[in-house]
Write an enzyme that holds these catalytic residues in place. Structure first.
Site, PDB file in Angstrom:
ATOM      1  N   ARG A 140       0.821  -1.219   0.047  1.00  0.00           N
ATOM      2  CA  ARG A 140       0.143  -0.112  -0.083  1.00  0.00           C
ATOM      3  C   ARG A 140       0.875   1.367   0.274  1.00  0.00           C
ATOM      4  O   ARG A 140       0.570   2.482  -0.428  1.00  0.00           O
ATOM      5  CB  ARG A 140      -1.032  -0.128   1.199  1.00  0.00           C
ATOM      6  CG  ARG A 140      -1.824  -0.974   1.113  1.00  0.00           C
ATOM      7  CD  ARG A 140      -3.025  -0.928   1.876  1.00  0.00           C
ATOM      8  NE  ARG A 140      -4.091  -1.859   2.003  1.00  0.00           N
ATOM      9  CZ  ARG A 140      -5.033  -2.025   2.924  1.00  0.00           C
ATOM     10  NH1 ARG A 140      -5.084  -1.465   3.945  1.00  0.00           N
ATOM     11  NH2 ARG A 140      -5.692  -3.271   2.560  1.00  0.00           N
ATOM     12  N   ASP A 161     -15.538   8.660  10.110  1.00  0.00           N
ATOM     13  CA  ASP A 161     -14.389   7.595   9.631  1.00  0.00           C
ATOM     14  C   ASP A 161     -13.004   8.497   9.595  1.00  0.00           C
ATOM     15  O   ASP A 161     -13.055   9.672   9.707  1.00  0.00           O
ATOM     16  CB  ASP A 161     -14.664   7.433   8.248  1.00  0.00           C
ATOM     17  CG  ASP A 161     -13.828   5.851   8.060  1.00  0.00           C
ATOM     18  OD1 ASP A 161     -14.380   4.876   8.032  1.00  0.00           O
ATOM     19  OD2 ASP A 161     -12.477   5.909   7.779  1.00  0.00           O
TER      20      ASP A 161
HETATM   21  C1  SAM Z   1     -13.962  -2.503   7.616  1.00  0.00           C
HETATM   22  S1  SAM Z   1     -14.472  -0.841   7.477  1.00  0.00           S
HETATM   23  C2  SAM Z   1     -15.997  -1.085   8.326  1.00  0.00           C
HETATM   24  C3  SAM Z   1     -17.250  -0.329   7.656  1.00  0.00           C
HETATM   25  C4  SAM Z   1     -18.553  -0.586   8.123  1.00  0.00           C
HETATM   26  N1  SAM Z   1     -18.567  -0.236   9.480  1.00  0.00           N
HETATM   27  C5  SAM Z   1     -18.756  -1.887   8.142  1.00  0.00           C
HETATM   28  O1  SAM Z   1     -18.903  -2.882   8.732  1.00  0.00           O
HETATM   29  O2  SAM Z   1     -19.017  -2.475   6.989  1.00  0.00           O
HETATM   30  C6  SAM Z   1     -13.234  -0.297   8.790  1.00  0.00           C
HETATM   31  C7  SAM Z   1     -13.470   1.571   8.605  1.00  0.00           C
HETATM   32  O3  SAM Z   1     -12.705   1.758   9.870  1.00  0.00           O
HETATM   33  C8  SAM Z   1     -12.193   3.002   9.564  1.00  0.00           C
HETATM   34  N2  SAM Z   1     -11.158   3.489  10.601  1.00  0.00           N
HETATM   35  C9  SAM Z   1      -9.866   2.487  11.155  1.00  0.00           C
HETATM   36  N3  SAM Z   1      -9.413   2.904  12.119  1.00  0.00           N
HETATM   37  C10 SAM Z   1     -10.227   4.141  12.609  1.00  0.00           C
HETATM   38  C11 SAM Z   1     -10.143   5.060  13.851  1.00  0.00           C
HETATM   39  N4  SAM Z   1      -9.027   4.934  14.495  1.00  0.00           N
HETATM   40  N5  SAM Z   1     -11.090   6.140  13.721  1.00  0.00           N
HETATM   41  C12 SAM Z   1     -12.081   5.888  12.873  1.00  0.00           C
HETATM   42  N6  SAM Z   1     -12.113   5.316  11.838  1.00  0.00           N
HETATM   43  C13 SAM Z   1     -11.285   4.224  11.791  1.00  0.00           C
HETATM   44  C14 SAM Z   1     -11.297   2.833   8.365  1.00  0.00           C
HETATM   45  O4  SAM Z   1     -11.094   3.875   7.658  1.00  0.00           O
HETATM   46  C15 SAM Z   1     -12.615   1.751   7.602  1.00  0.00           C
HETATM   47  O5  SAM Z   1     -13.083   2.805   6.659  1.00  0.00           O
END
Ligand code: SAM
Length: 290
Positions: A37, A149
């Site tokens: 990445r 996010d």
């Molecule tokens: C796998 S996705 C989940 C999306 C949705 N909630 C679902 O369950 O389909 C995880 C998301 O968490 C976000 N993320 C990771 N670390 C984070 C943080 N410290 N604070 C806020 N968002 C975060 C990532 O950018 C990503 O968009």
């Protein structure tokens, strides 16, 4: 210097930085993912090693490259109506109960929802469509959905609310008919959520591992799905405790379907697998969340 080689020291440095800033814990199994990445980004910046990239971020902490790094590292996979059982619970039980309570004058016609790791928006738009269908604004319901996010790139995509048509099938047909526009001409092959539903959702960047969240009124539903898995246990516990401070007394807290709060929090009881509510109404003298 080959950008295919990430030394253990370079990996450790970047891993600790990501952990400190976002609570995300990358095991050494994630080394290949990091190389994959970051290599392109590093090349685009005209740098020649991971160590140089790390220095660039540290030298200019407010410079935006940290946000870029976190964008690249986070896993963003999501889809509409992910974990259908949770949406069924809302559609079949929770929302009809709220509608009845409102008719009986037992609750205001107002719902506040927080999608706390919303990725590219499928989760908050699924909630918006479902709520709009069950508690219509034309009957006086005021529906507010906050979607946050850490990734600015994902938030941009979420605000645009455009997807390839192949994603349409994830949306139940009756909601699709009402709330999804199919592109023509230059938009051929694309779908977009209708403006009425788009305007229900407010997107903001928020890092869940930050010290406090700047919201004052409680939420009726908090979705925090498929993000805690990336955090180390202390961060996970801190994030859960903070989120629960923003849940209303009768509110519901949703995790991803393979996630659980077992042994994590004594403040909640399980409603059904991966769905929780507060055990006790909050002490009214404790004041509202900061
Ligand atoms: C796998 S996705 C989940 C999306 C949705 N909630 C679902 O369950 O389909 C995880 C998301 O968490 C976000 N993320 C990771 N670390 C984070 C943080 N410290 N604070 C806020 N968002 C975060 C990532 O950018 C990503 O968009």
């Amino acid at each position: 210097v080959s950008l295919r080689e990430l030394s253990d020291a370079e990996f450790g440095g970047l891993r600790d930085l990501v952990h400190r800033e976002a609570g995300i814990w990358l095991t050494s199994a994630k080394k290949a993912l990091m190389v994959g990445r970051l290599a392109r980004r590093i090349r685009d910046l005209g740098l020649s090693s991971f160590a140089e990239y790390h220095r660039r971020i540290l030298e200019d902490p407010g410079g935006g490259e940290l946000v870029q790094l976190l964008d690249l590292i986070a896993t963003n996979e999501t889809h509409f109506f992910r974990d259908a059982r949770q949406f069924d619970l809302l559609r079949e039980q929770v929302l009809p109960a709220w509608a009845e309570q409102a008719v009986a004058g037992l609750r205001p016609r107002r719902v506040r929802v927080w999608s706390a790791a919303c990725s590219s928006g499928e989760e908050p738009y699924s909630l918006a469509m479902l709520l709009h269908g069950a508690l219509p604004p034309s009957s006086g319901w005021h529906l507010e959905i906050l979607a946050t996010d850490i990734s600015t790139r994902m938030l941009e995509r979420a605000r645009a609310a455009v997807w390839p048509r192949s994603r349409e099938k994830e949306i139940p047909p009756e909601l699709r008919k009402q709330f999804v526009m199919v592109g023509t001409g230059s938009q051929e092959g694309m779908i977009r959520i209708v403006p009425e539903v788009r305007s229900m959702v407010r997107f903001e960047r928020l890092n869940l591992s930050q010290d406090s969240y700047p919201f004052h009124e409680p939420f009726d539903l908090i979705f925090c799905r498929n993000v805690l898995i990336y955090f180390d246990p202390p961060t996970k516990a801190r994030v859960v405790a903070q989120l629960l401070r923003h849940l209303s007394d009768e509110g519901l807290f949703f995790l991803g379907q393979s996630e659980s709060l077992a042994g994590q929090s004594s403040a909640v009881r399980q409603v059904t697998s991966s769905v929780y509510r507060l055990r006790e109404p909050r002490d009214p003298n404790a004041g509202s969340p900061a």
